[in-house]
Design a protein around this motif. Sequence first.
Motif, PDB file in Angstrom:
ATOM      1  N   SER A   1       8.657 -12.781  48.902  1.00 15.34           N
ATOM      2  CA  SER A   1       7.552 -11.827  48.928  1.00 15.34           C
ATOM      3  C   SER A   1       7.972 -10.415  48.542  1.00 15.34           C
ATOM      4  O   SER A   1       7.302  -9.740  47.762  1.00 15.34           O
ATOM      5  N   CYS A   2       9.106  -9.949  49.071  1.00 17.18           N
ATOM      6  CA  CYS A   2       9.472  -8.542  48.866  1.00 17.18           C
ATOM      7  C   CYS A   2      10.250  -8.291  47.577  1.00 17.18           C
ATOM      8  O   CYS A   2      10.426  -7.148  47.172  1.00 17.18           O
ATOM      9  N   SER A   3      10.711  -9.353  46.910  1.00 21.99           N
ATOM     10  CA  SER A   3      11.540  -9.186  45.709  1.00 21.99           C
ATOM     11  C   SER A   3      10.799  -8.453  44.594  1.00 21.99           C
ATOM     12  O   SER A   3      11.388  -7.634  43.880  1.00 21.99           O
ATOM     13  N   ALA A   4       9.516  -8.747  44.421  1.00 19.99           N
ATOM     14  CA  ALA A   4       8.742  -8.097  43.363  1.00 19.99           C
ATOM     15  C   ALA A   4       8.680  -6.587  43.580  1.00 19.99           C
ATOM     16  O   ALA A   4       8.788  -5.806  42.623  1.00 19.99           O
ATOM     17  N   TYR A   5       8.524  -6.177  44.819  1.00 19.16           N
ATOM     18  CA  TYR A   5       8.421  -4.744  45.125  1.00 19.16           C
ATOM     19  C   TYR A   5       9.726  -4.043  44.795  1.00 19.16           C
ATOM     20  O   TYR A   5       9.739  -2.982  44.162  1.00 19.16           O
ATOM     21  N   TRP A   6      10.852  -4.639  45.213  1.00 19.08           N
ATOM     22  CA  TRP A   6      12.145  -4.017  44.967  1.00 19.08           C
ATOM     23  C   TRP A   6      12.460  -3.922  43.474  1.00 19.08           C
ATOM     24  O   TRP A   6      13.067  -2.951  43.019  1.00 19.08           O
ATOM     25  N   THR A   7      12.047  -4.920  42.712  1.00 21.06           N
ATOM     26  CA  THR A   7      12.435  -4.970  41.299  1.00 21.06           C
ATOM     27  C   THR A   7      11.472  -4.212  40.390  1.00 21.06           C
ATOM     28  O   THR A   7      11.896  -3.499  39.477  1.00 21.06           O
ATOM     29  N   PHE A   8      10.164  -4.345  40.637  1.00 23.53           N
ATOM     30  CA  PHE A   8       9.200  -3.882  39.643  1.00 23.53           C
ATOM     31  C   PHE A   8       8.240  -2.784  40.091  1.00 23.53           C
ATOM     32  O   PHE A   8       7.453  -2.289  39.284  1.00 23.53           O
ATOM     33  N   SER A   9       8.267  -2.382  41.367  1.00 17.22           N
ATOM     34  CA  SER A   9       7.255  -1.433  41.845  1.00 17.22           C
ATOM     35  C   SER A   9       7.304  -0.098  41.101  1.00 17.22           C
ATOM     36  O   SER A   9       6.270   0.445  40.709  1.00 17.22           O
ATOM     37  N   ARG A  10       8.495   0.444  40.906  1.00 15.69           N
ATOM     38  CA  ARG A  10       8.591   1.755  40.257  1.00 15.69           C
ATOM     39  C   ARG A  10       8.224   1.665  38.779  1.00 15.69           C
ATOM     40  O   ARG A  10       7.542   2.555  38.242  1.00 15.69           O
ATOM     41  N   ASP A  11       8.666   0.626  38.122  1.00 17.22           N
ATOM     42  CA  ASP A  11       8.320   0.432  36.713  1.00 17.22           C
ATOM     43  C   ASP A  11       6.807   0.315  36.566  1.00 17.22           C
ATOM     44  O   ASP A  11       6.195   0.888  35.653  1.00 17.22           O
ATOM     45  N   PHE A  12       6.185  -0.404  37.497  1.00 20.37           N
ATOM     46  CA  PHE A  12       4.735  -0.589  37.492  1.00 20.37           C
ATOM     47  C   PHE A  12       4.013   0.742  37.681  1.00 20.37           C
ATOM     48  O   PHE A  12       3.049   1.059  36.969  1.00 20.37           O
ATOM     49  N   MET A  13       4.480   1.543  38.624  1.00 18.57           N
ATOM     50  CA  MET A  13       3.832   2.829  38.901  1.00 18.57           C
ATOM     51  C   MET A  13       3.966   3.782  37.718  1.00 18.57           C
ATOM     52  O   MET A  13       3.018   4.496  37.366  1.00 18.57           O
ATOM     53  N   LEU A  14       5.130   3.797  37.090  1.00 18.59           N
ATOM     54  CA  LEU A  14       5.342   4.696  35.954  1.00 18.59           C
ATOM     55  C   LEU A  14       4.550   4.264  34.729  1.00 18.59           C
ATOM     56  O   LEU A  14       4.185   5.099  33.892  1.00 18.59           O
ATOM     57  N   GLN A  15       4.268   2.979  34.597  1.00 17.17           N
ATOM     58  CA  GLN A  15       3.495   2.479  33.459  1.00 17.17           C
ATOM     59  C   GLN A  15       1.995   2.652  33.650  1.00 17.17           C
ATOM     60  O   GLN A  15       1.243   2.656  32.679  1.00 17.17           O
ATOM     61  N   ASN A  16       1.560   2.801  34.914  1.00 12.14           N
ATOM     62  CA  ASN A  16       0.138   2.881  35.216  1.00 12.14           C
ATOM     63  C   ASN A  16      -0.355   4.311  34.955  1.00 12.14           C
ATOM     64  O   ASN A  16      -0.003   5.251  35.663  1.00 12.14           O
ATOM     65  N   GLU A  17      -1.167   4.466  33.950  1.00 16.15           N
ATOM     66  CA  GLU A  17      -1.623   5.799  33.537  1.00 16.15           C
ATOM     67  C   GLU A  17      -2.519   6.471  34.570  1.00 16.15           C
ATOM     68  O   GLU A  17      -2.681   7.686  34.556  1.00 16.15           O
ATOM     69  N   SER A  18      -3.126   5.677  35.461  1.00 14.23           N
ATOM     70  CA  SER A  18      -4.013   6.254  36.468  1.00 14.23           C
ATOM     71  C   SER A  18      -3.253   6.784  37.688  1.00 14.23           C
ATOM     72  O   SER A  18      -3.841   7.393  38.570  1.00 14.23           O
ATOM     73  N   VAL A  19      -1.954   6.551  37.716  1.00 15.31           N
ATOM     74  CA  VAL A  19      -1.124   7.018  38.828  1.00 15.31           C
ATOM     75  C   VAL A  19      -0.354   8.255  38.393  1.00 15.31           C
ATOM     76  O   VAL A  19       0.271   8.258  37.328  1.00 15.31           O
ATOM     77  N   PRO A  20      -0.392   9.345  39.160  1.00 15.10           N
ATOM     78  CA  PRO A  20       0.359  10.551  38.800  1.00 15.10           C
ATOM     79  C   PRO A  20       1.841  10.248  38.607  1.00 15.10           C
ATOM     80  O   PRO A  20       2.420   9.465  39.359  1.00 15.10           O
ATOM     81  N   VAL A  21       2.444  10.872  37.620  1.00 16.17           N
ATOM     82  CA  VAL A  21       3.853  10.620  37.315  1.00 16.17           C
ATOM     83  C   VAL A  21       4.744  10.921  38.513  1.00 16.17           C
ATOM     84  O   VAL A  21       5.702  10.187  38.800  1.00 16.17           O
ATOM     85  N   TYR A  22       4.408  11.979  39.261  1.00 17.68           N
ATOM     86  CA  TYR A  22       5.261  12.359  40.391  1.00 17.68           C
ATOM     87  C   TYR A  22       5.328  11.266  41.443  1.00 17.68           C
ATOM     88  O   TYR A  22       6.342  11.107  42.135  1.00 17.68           O
ATOM     89  N   LEU A  23       4.245  10.482  41.574  1.00 12.04           N
ATOM     90  CA  LEU A  23       4.233   9.422  42.572  1.00 12.04           C
ATOM     91  C   LEU A  23       5.222   8.321  42.195  1.00 12.04           C
ATOM     92  O   LEU A  23       5.951   7.797  43.046  1.00 12.04           O
ATOM     93  N   GLY A  24       5.259   7.992  40.908  1.00  9.32           N
ATOM     94  CA  GLY A  24       6.225   7.005  40.449  1.00  9.32           C
ATOM     95  C   GLY A  24       7.648   7.507  40.583  1.00  9.32           C
ATOM     96  O   GLY A  24       8.555   6.766  40.970  1.00  9.32           O
ATOM     97  N   GLU A  25       7.850   8.784  40.282  1.00  6.17           N
ATOM     98  CA  GLU A  25       9.200   9.346  40.359  1.00  6.17           C
ATOM     99  C   GLU A  25       9.714   9.418  41.798  1.00  6.17           C
ATOM    100  O   GLU A  25      10.899   9.200  42.056  1.00  6.17           O
TER     101      GLU A  25
END
Length: 372
Positions: free
Chosen positions: A214-238
């Motif tokens: 369950s938690c592996s996806a979050y550890w591996t891809f959460s930040r990449d997902f946030m930075l790719q999502n244009e509706s999410v502020p860049v600072y939140l991904g960073e």
Amino acid sequence: MFDKKLIVVGLPMIAVTYGLSRFSYGLMLPYINETMEMAPSTSGVISSLSYIAYCIAIVLAMVFSNRIAPKSILVLAGFSSIIGLGIIAVSGNPGVLGLGILLAGLSTGFSSPPYADIIDKNVEIKLQNQTNSWINSGTSIGTALTGAIAIIMTDNWRETYLIFMVIAMVVLFANYKVLPKNQTLKENVKAGFSKEEWRRSIPLILSSLLLGISCSAYWTFSRDFMLQNESVPVYLGEWLWVLIGIAGLLGGTAGAFINKFGLMPAYRISVVALSTSSLLLGTFTDDIMIGFLSPVLFGSSYIFMTGVLIVWGISVFKFSPSFGLGIPFLILALGQAIGSIFSGVIADLSSYNVVFVGASIIGYIALLFKRT
């Protein structure tokens, strides 16, 4: 007073081996991809190498816990971290990167079980749960540190890993100086474990496997997902990793919570929070407040959950603390290896949203299990 000294050196070692050596890959992945241009499936396979290495190392640490002194195993953990981080820093292709991730991943498996044995021998019983929990929370410190350094260093990921390597050297030296000299190994430890212990470990093993997936996806891809999502502020991904790490400090209270309210209430709370963090990430990413809530939930509940698994495991395998810690962590890592591979494949075929929602469902299923 030794429990405090042990926390002072043990927490940074876990921060190095888990935060810097293992989970930093998911944080640095967007920058590494700019250099190597890897597909999500390739990124997932490389991430799985860290978990596979962890599985190998933790098995070795458990098998040799009665033959090799805990301090010696921890020194090995420090050296594997330093070498792995150095290789990652100079890697020029996915193959060399994978080798570095593999070697760095070994350090996590070598680092956790020895502390359980040292605590068992040197810390009074009433303080052992809390000492284990606080050392385990080093993961959150390492996560926050990697996030902060990554923000300062921007996309200079090679230099970042060199900084991590230097930090690992300092922490290894501190542990070598503070930890007790190689103590006499136990000669009366049982050669095996009873059928009753193994029967009681089945819910723990199944829970650890599902939570790892369950938690592996979050550890591996959460930040990449946030930075790719244009509706999410860049600072939140960073700042995502910093939020996860700071929130993880709350997980250090797992031992005190268990002592006051019991193991199973602590387990259920951690599983619900952990699974909900993935669900929120996959379904409410346009809401800024949810964007902050998800990593806070994940960071605090992940550290809390692993603290619960430590106490649960040691309560099942009472005659070998390193084995009691090692079994749930081994199965957790096995689940994370499986989850990383499948998350990458599903992300290729569908989307990150589907990955995170699916991960949350798997986590909720773990609520079906309880200590027997």
